[in-house]
Design a protein around this motif. Structure first.
Motif, PDB file in Angstrom:
ATOM      1  N   MET A 131       0.814  -1.211   0.000  1.00 29.61           N
ATOM      2  CA  MET A 131       0.000   0.000   0.000  1.00 29.61           C
ATOM      3  C   MET A 131       0.852   1.268   0.000  1.00 29.61           C
ATOM      4  SD  MET A 131      -3.026  -0.931  -0.499  1.00 29.61           S
ATOM      5  CE  MET A 131      -3.865   0.642  -0.301  1.00 29.61           C
ATOM      6  N   ASN A 132       2.098   1.165   0.432  1.00 29.39           N
ATOM      7  CA  ASN A 132       3.003   2.314   0.297  1.00 29.39           C
ATOM      8  C   ASN A 132       3.297   2.598  -1.171  1.00 29.39           C
ATOM      9  OD1 ASN A 132       3.316   3.033   2.997  1.00 29.39           O
ATOM     10  ND2 ASN A 132       5.022   1.616   3.325  1.00 29.39           N
ATOM     11  N   VAL A 133       3.404   1.529  -1.967  1.00 27.09           N
ATOM     12  CA  VAL A 133       3.587   1.693  -3.406  1.00 27.09           C
ATOM     13  C   VAL A 133       2.349   2.352  -3.999  1.00 27.09           C
ATOM     14  CG1 VAL A 133       4.013   0.534  -5.606  1.00 27.09           C
ATOM     15  CG2 VAL A 133       5.089  -0.335  -3.515  1.00 27.09           C
ATOM     16  N   VAL A 134       1.186   1.904  -3.564  1.00 29.15           N
ATOM     17  CA  VAL A 134      -0.075   2.489  -4.031  1.00 29.15           C
ATOM     18  C   VAL A 134      -0.142   3.968  -3.667  1.00 29.15           C
ATOM     19  CG1 VAL A 134      -2.592   2.428  -3.793  1.00 29.15           C
ATOM     20  CG2 VAL A 134      -1.299   0.284  -3.871  1.00 29.15           C
ATOM     21  N   LYS A 135       0.210   4.268  -2.435  1.00 33.95           N
ATOM     22  CA  LYS A 135       0.161   5.656  -1.970  1.00 33.95           C
ATOM     23  C   LYS A 135       1.096   6.544  -2.788  1.00 33.95           C
ATOM     24  CE  LYS A 135       0.408   8.461   2.230  1.00 33.95           C
ATOM     25  NZ  LYS A 135       0.613   8.439   3.707  1.00 33.95           N
ATOM     26  N   PRO A 143      -2.444  13.752  -6.610  1.00 39.35           N
ATOM     27  CA  PRO A 143      -2.072  14.210  -5.265  1.00 39.35           C
ATOM     28  C   PRO A 143      -3.238  14.753  -4.451  1.00 39.35           C
ATOM     29  CG  PRO A 143      -1.267  15.726  -6.963  1.00 39.35           C
ATOM     30  CD  PRO A 143      -1.730  14.496  -7.667  1.00 39.35           C
ATOM     31  N   GLU A 144      -4.286  15.203  -5.132  1.00 43.90           N
ATOM     32  CA  GLU A 144      -5.449  15.737  -4.425  1.00 43.90           C
ATOM     33  C   GLU A 144      -6.188  14.652  -3.642  1.00 43.90           C
ATOM     34  OE1 GLU A 144      -6.901  14.843  -8.685  1.00 43.90           O
ATOM     35  OE2 GLU A 144      -5.054  15.452  -7.653  1.00 43.90           O
ATOM     36  N   THR A 148      -7.618  12.065   1.340  1.00 44.88           N
ATOM     37  CA  THR A 148      -8.713  11.091   1.404  1.00 44.88           C
ATOM     38  C   THR A 148      -8.176   9.690   1.646  1.00 44.88           C
ATOM     39  OG1 THR A 148      -9.994  12.436  -0.137  1.00 44.88           O
ATOM     40  CG2 THR A 148     -10.705  10.170   0.182  1.00 44.88           C
ATOM     41  N   TYR A 149      -7.081   9.363   0.989  1.00 45.79           N
ATOM     42  CA  TYR A 149      -6.438   8.053   1.196  1.00 45.79           C
ATOM     43  C   TYR A 149      -6.086   7.881   2.673  1.00 45.79           C
ATOM     44  CZ  TYR A 149      -2.837   4.428   1.151  1.00 45.79           C
ATOM     45  OH  TYR A 149      -2.102   3.305   1.425  1.00 45.79           O
ATOM     46  N   ASN A 150      -5.459   8.885   3.257  1.00 51.38           N
ATOM     47  CA  ASN A 150      -5.075   8.812   4.676  1.00 51.38           C
ATOM     48  C   ASN A 150      -6.303   8.673   5.575  1.00 51.38           C
ATOM     49  OD1 ASN A 150      -2.338   9.049   4.053  1.00 51.38           O
ATOM     50  ND2 ASN A 150      -2.368  11.283   4.200  1.00 51.38           N
ATOM     51  N   LYS A 151      -7.368   9.377   5.225  1.00 54.04           N
ATOM     52  CA  LYS A 151      -8.607   9.299   5.995  1.00 54.04           C
ATOM     53  C   LYS A 151      -9.189   7.886   5.934  1.00 54.04           C
ATOM     54  CE  LYS A 151     -13.299  11.184   6.230  1.00 54.04           C
ATOM     55  NZ  LYS A 151     -14.279  12.131   5.618  1.00 54.04           N
ATOM     56  N   ILE A 217     -15.128   8.188  -1.352  1.00 53.14           N
ATOM     57  CA  ILE A 217     -15.048   9.213  -0.301  1.00 53.14           C
ATOM     58  C   ILE A 217     -14.696  10.570  -0.909  1.00 53.14           C
ATOM     59  CG2 ILE A 217     -13.811   9.960   1.774  1.00 53.14           C
ATOM     60  CD1 ILE A 217     -13.395   6.954   2.412  1.00 53.14           C
ATOM     61  N   TYR A 218     -13.734  10.595  -1.791  1.00 53.94           N
ATOM     62  CA  TYR A 218     -13.302  11.862  -2.398  1.00 53.94           C
ATOM     63  C   TYR A 218     -14.421  12.488  -3.225  1.00 53.94           C
ATOM     64  CZ  TYR A 218     -10.542  15.275  -4.997  1.00 53.94           C
ATOM     65  OH  TYR A 218     -10.079  16.445  -5.552  1.00 53.94           O
ATOM     66  N   ASN A 219     -15.179  11.666  -3.929  1.00 54.35           N
ATOM     67  CA  ASN A 219     -16.204  12.163  -4.848  1.00 54.35           C
ATOM     68  C   ASN A 219     -17.608  12.151  -4.251  1.00 54.35           C
ATOM     69  OD1 ASN A 219     -14.755  12.574  -7.598  1.00 54.35           O
ATOM     70  ND2 ASN A 219     -14.010  10.588  -6.899  1.00 54.35           N
TER      71      ASN A 219
END
Length: 263
Positions: A131-135, A143-144, A148-151, A217-219
């Motif tokens: 998931m670090n690779v995904v991040k 980047p926007e 949301t990913y962290n949330k 979540i973002y959308n």
């Protein structure tokens, strides 16, 4: 409108419906001809070993001309009843017309509640290193979405199984975003860490389950979501009851914890 039923081999659904159409995924090396295949038209059928039902998602994105599209599995369907496997409770054309006419634009399975946060439940596929690779790919490409990913990583519930029904433009927008990230992850992830393990081989299918949550979540402001039960036709009543009770207890526990924090 069309709901495509992903299957790895030709299987009788056990019911007849013009709405549900079997889609043979990973069909590039299979012989069945009298079934819709994901190796026709623009496709990534040969990636099925690692991408699972996502080769079906890709096929729908690139080839379906329906105004409303969906993907379910040969043994997983969205249903109005949790304790019944009867196909008469599966979402039908009349249900979908009513839902989309009432303003809903995406239908998803009910979220699965967890004891642990998403980030603490990462183990075999994907694990935290995956998931670090995904991040990193999200940081580079979108980047926007990082906040949301962290949330989402702090959440204790998530949508699973890559099952959804949506207006085609919504489905296409999500798919374009998803595959850009997955291709970048594939380029930057060490294949030796997953290609020799029968479970980890399905890495990108598992990663996409997490990415769907991030995208939703973002959308959220432009999505009008309706949730239904995701039933597994191979589970019996006792298994369903055990799952339901466990989810109910988790929901009560989470609500109590939330109320305690707010005081």
């Amino acid at each position: 409108m069309k709901i495509y039923v992903a299957m790895h081999k030709k299987i009788d659904l056990g019911f007849k419906s013009d709405l549900y159409e079997p889609l043979l995924v990973g069909s590039y090396n299979k012989k069945d001809k009298d079934i819709l295949r994901d190796d026709k038209g623009e496709n990534i059928s040969s990636k099925n070993e690692n991408y699972c039902e996502l080769t079906g998602v890709y096929w729908i994105w690139k080839n379906s001309k329906e105004d409303i599209v969906g993907l379910c599995h040969y043994r997983r369907f969205l249903s109005k009843r949790f304790f019944s496997n009867d196909s008469k409770y599966y979402l039908n054309e009349s249900d979908l017309k009513k839902l989309f006419n009432n303003g809903y634009n995406i239908i998803l399975p009910r979220k699965k509640l967890r004891l642990k946060k998403v980030k603490d439940g990462l183990n075999i596929a994907p694990n935290s290193e995956d998931m670090n690779v995904v991040k990193n790919s999200i940081k580079k490409l979108f980047p926007e979405y990082i906040e949301t990913y962290n949330k989402f990583m702090e959440e204790k519930s998530e949508y699973l199984c890559n099952v959804m029904i949506a207006k085609k433009e919504i489905f296409d927008e999500y798919s374009e975003w998803l595959f850009k990230i997955l291709y970048d992850v594939e380029e930057n992830m060490d294949k030796e860490t997953y290609i020799h393990d029968s479970y980890r081989k399905r890495m990108f299918g598992f990663i996409s389950e997490r990415l769907l949550n991030v995208w939703v979540i973002y959308n959220k402001d432009k999505l009008n979501i309706k949730e239904f039960y995701l039933i597994n036709t191979q589970e019996n009543y006792k298994q369903k009851l055990k799952y339901y009770v466990k989810q109910l207890i988790l929901k009560i526990t989470q609500n109590l914890h939330k109320n305690k924090q707010e005081k």
